[in-house]
Scaffold this motif. Structure first.
Motif, PDB file in Angstrom:
ATOM      1  N   TYR A 197       0.910  -1.155  -0.082  1.00  0.00           N
ATOM      2  CA  TYR A 197      -0.140   0.024  -0.128  1.00  0.00           C
ATOM      3  C   TYR A 197       0.944   1.358   0.001  1.00  0.00           C
ATOM      4  O   TYR A 197       0.333   2.583  -0.293  1.00  0.00           O
ATOM      5  CB  TYR A 197      -0.873  -0.103   1.165  1.00  0.00           C
ATOM      6  CG  TYR A 197      -1.924  -1.103   1.196  1.00  0.00           C
ATOM      7  CD1 TYR A 197      -2.967  -0.708   0.449  1.00  0.00           C
ATOM      8  CD2 TYR A 197      -1.707  -2.349   1.759  1.00  0.00           C
ATOM      9  CE1 TYR A 197      -4.073  -1.921   0.436  1.00  0.00           C
ATOM     10  CE2 TYR A 197      -2.760  -3.266   1.644  1.00  0.00           C
ATOM     11  CZ  TYR A 197      -3.889  -3.260   1.071  1.00  0.00           C
ATOM     12  OH  TYR A 197      -4.855  -4.261   0.912  1.00  0.00           O
ATOM     13  N   LEU A 198       2.181   1.169   0.157  1.00  0.00           N
ATOM     14  CA  LEU A 198       2.871   2.167   0.408  1.00  0.00           C
ATOM     15  C   LEU A 198       3.779   2.598  -0.834  1.00  0.00           C
ATOM     16  O   LEU A 198       4.426   1.479  -1.629  1.00  0.00           O
ATOM     17  CB  LEU A 198       4.153   2.124   1.590  1.00  0.00           C
ATOM     18  CG  LEU A 198       3.550   1.654   2.841  1.00  0.00           C
ATOM     19  CD1 LEU A 198       4.787   1.250   3.940  1.00  0.00           C
ATOM     20  CD2 LEU A 198       2.970   2.817   3.526  1.00  0.00           C
ATOM     21  N   PRO A 199       3.727   3.865  -1.400  1.00  0.00           N
ATOM     22  CA  PRO A 199       4.676   3.881  -2.549  1.00  0.00           C
ATOM     23  C   PRO A 199       6.167   3.855  -2.039  1.00  0.00           C
ATOM     24  O   PRO A 199       6.667   4.223  -0.927  1.00  0.00           O
ATOM     25  CB  PRO A 199       4.588   5.521  -2.678  1.00  0.00           C
ATOM     26  CG  PRO A 199       3.798   5.990  -1.765  1.00  0.00           C
ATOM     27  CD  PRO A 199       3.270   5.048  -0.990  1.00  0.00           C
ATOM     28  N   LEU A 200       7.075   3.154  -2.675  1.00  0.00           N
ATOM     29  CA  LEU A 200       8.259   2.738  -2.433  1.00  0.00           C
ATOM     30  C   LEU A 200       9.413   3.190  -3.285  1.00  0.00           C
ATOM     31  O   LEU A 200       9.206   3.120  -4.684  1.00  0.00           O
ATOM     32  CB  LEU A 200       8.568   1.121  -2.228  1.00  0.00           C
ATOM     33  CG  LEU A 200       7.703   0.684  -1.130  1.00  0.00           C
ATOM     34  CD1 LEU A 200       7.929  -0.525  -0.750  1.00  0.00           C
ATOM     35  CD2 LEU A 200       7.841   1.361   0.528  1.00  0.00           C
ATOM     36  N   ASP A 201      10.635   3.700  -2.930  1.00  0.00           N
ATOM     37  CA  ASP A 201      11.685   3.827  -3.598  1.00  0.00           C
ATOM     38  C   ASP A 201      12.381   2.564  -3.338  1.00  0.00           C
ATOM     39  O   ASP A 201      12.727   2.100  -2.220  1.00  0.00           O
ATOM     40  CB  ASP A 201      12.633   5.021  -3.138  1.00  0.00           C
ATOM     41  CG  ASP A 201      11.888   6.380  -3.513  1.00  0.00           C
ATOM     42  OD1 ASP A 201      11.133   6.310  -4.131  1.00  0.00           O
ATOM     43  OD2 ASP A 201      12.383   7.394  -3.031  1.00  0.00           O
ATOM     44  N   MET A 202      12.866   1.740  -4.659  1.00  0.00           N
ATOM     45  CA  MET A 202      13.618   0.635  -4.409  1.00  0.00           C
ATOM     46  C   MET A 202      15.095   0.681  -4.896  1.00  0.00           C
ATOM     47  O   MET A 202      15.393   1.541  -6.144  1.00  0.00           O
ATOM     48  CB  MET A 202      13.090  -0.502  -5.331  1.00  0.00           C
ATOM     49  CG  MET A 202      11.877  -1.003  -4.663  1.00  0.00           C
ATOM     50  SD  MET A 202      11.080  -2.085  -5.758  1.00  0.00           S
ATOM     51  CE  MET A 202       9.380  -2.546  -5.250  1.00  0.00           C
ATOM     52  N   LEU A 203      16.304   0.558  -4.027  1.00  0.00           N
ATOM     53  CA  LEU A 203      17.566   0.983  -4.373  1.00  0.00           C
ATOM     54  C   LEU A 203      17.944  -0.483  -4.641  1.00  0.00           C
ATOM     55  O   LEU A 203      18.163  -1.230  -3.668  1.00  0.00           O
ATOM     56  CB  LEU A 203      18.283   1.659  -3.455  1.00  0.00           C
ATOM     57  CG  LEU A 203      17.838   2.833  -3.256  1.00  0.00           C
ATOM     58  CD1 LEU A 203      16.372   3.233  -2.847  1.00  0.00           C
ATOM     59  CD2 LEU A 203      18.773   3.619  -2.291  1.00  0.00           C
TER      60      LEU A 203
ATOM     61  N   PRO B  64       1.746   1.967  -5.426  1.00  0.00           N
ATOM     62  CA  PRO B  64       1.113   0.835  -4.531  1.00  0.00           C
ATOM     63  C   PRO B  64       0.404   0.060  -5.481  1.00  0.00           C
ATOM     64  O   PRO B  64      -0.582   0.271  -6.369  1.00  0.00           O
ATOM     65  CB  PRO B  64       0.538   1.888  -3.752  1.00  0.00           C
ATOM     66  CG  PRO B  64       1.287   2.987  -3.773  1.00  0.00           C
ATOM     67  CD  PRO B  64       1.837   3.193  -4.969  1.00  0.00           C
ATOM     68  N   LEU B  65       0.219  -1.376  -5.044  1.00  0.00           N
ATOM     69  CA  LEU B  65      -0.719  -2.396  -5.283  1.00  0.00           C
ATOM     70  C   LEU B  65      -0.306  -2.859  -6.899  1.00  0.00           C
ATOM     71  O   LEU B  65      -1.271  -3.568  -7.395  1.00  0.00           O
ATOM     72  CB  LEU B  65      -2.066  -1.844  -5.033  1.00  0.00           C
ATOM     73  CG  LEU B  65      -2.551  -1.645  -3.809  1.00  0.00           C
ATOM     74  CD1 LEU B  65      -3.828  -0.984  -3.617  1.00  0.00           C
ATOM     75  CD2 LEU B  65      -2.243  -2.578  -2.821  1.00  0.00           C
ATOM     76  N   SER B  66       0.347  -2.316  -7.459  1.00  0.00           N
ATOM     77  CA  SER B  66       0.744  -2.598  -8.841  1.00  0.00           C
ATOM     78  C   SER B  66       1.339  -4.059  -9.224  1.00  0.00           C
ATOM     79  O   SER B  66       2.184  -4.443  -8.270  1.00  0.00           O
ATOM     80  CB  SER B  66       1.701  -1.618  -9.502  1.00  0.00           C
ATOM     81  OG  SER B  66       2.115  -2.218 -10.915  1.00  0.00           O
TER      82      SER B  66
END
Length: 149
Positions: free
Chosen positions: A80-86, A103-105
């Motif tokens: 549910y949270l937008p995230l930055d992925m490193l 989120p949820l994609s």
């Protein structure tokens, strides 16, 4: 080439527990940004990740360790949270970044090459702190696994 995909956790499975460690991102200009991260090191922990969470403190995140160098594919299903992925190499250097994953994609997020770790932070953190590819991530787990290999 080995592939990794984070998959949905069934409702019947108990929530995984995660150990935590401090983690620091050092930018090219020498600034340090401190976080506390949960460690996703087992297959079940990596599978669950940050799914079903509705909030995360600004100075928190999750570090996924795969135990080998490989291309990784992730998604945001049930997240549910937008995230930055490193996406990090064995040396802790940031190789690629996916900002503000939706989120949820169920769209696949590709590491775009072999990596050893994924660090997930709240969406917008990368931009806010000026984090870039080539920056260094310092953490006890990364250091201990690098020495063991």
């Amino acid at each position: 080439m080995a592939l990794f995909l984070c998959v949905s956790v069934t409702a019947a499975r108990a929530e995984e527990k995660f150990d935590t460690q401090p983690l620091t991102i050092v930018t090219r200009d020498g600034k340090s940004h401190a976080f506390t991260v949960e460690l996703a090191v087992t297959p079940r922990q990596r599978e669950q990740g940050l799914m079903n969470r509705r909030e995360m403190a600004e100075d928190r995140g999750m570090l996924f360790a795969f135990g080998e160098t490989r291309q990784v594919f992730m998604w945001m299903k049930n997240t549910y949270l937008p995230l930055d992925m490193l996406f990090l190499g064995k040396d802790g250097k940031i190789r690629t970044i996916k900002e503000n994953a939706e989120p949820l994609s169920e769209a696949i997020i590709d590491s775009k090459g072999p990596i050893d770790y994924v660090l997930e932070l709240n969406g917008g953190t990368v931009k806010r702190l000026g984090i870039r590819t080539g920056n260094r991530v310092e953490n006890e787990l990364i250091q201990s696994l690098r020495k063991a290999q």
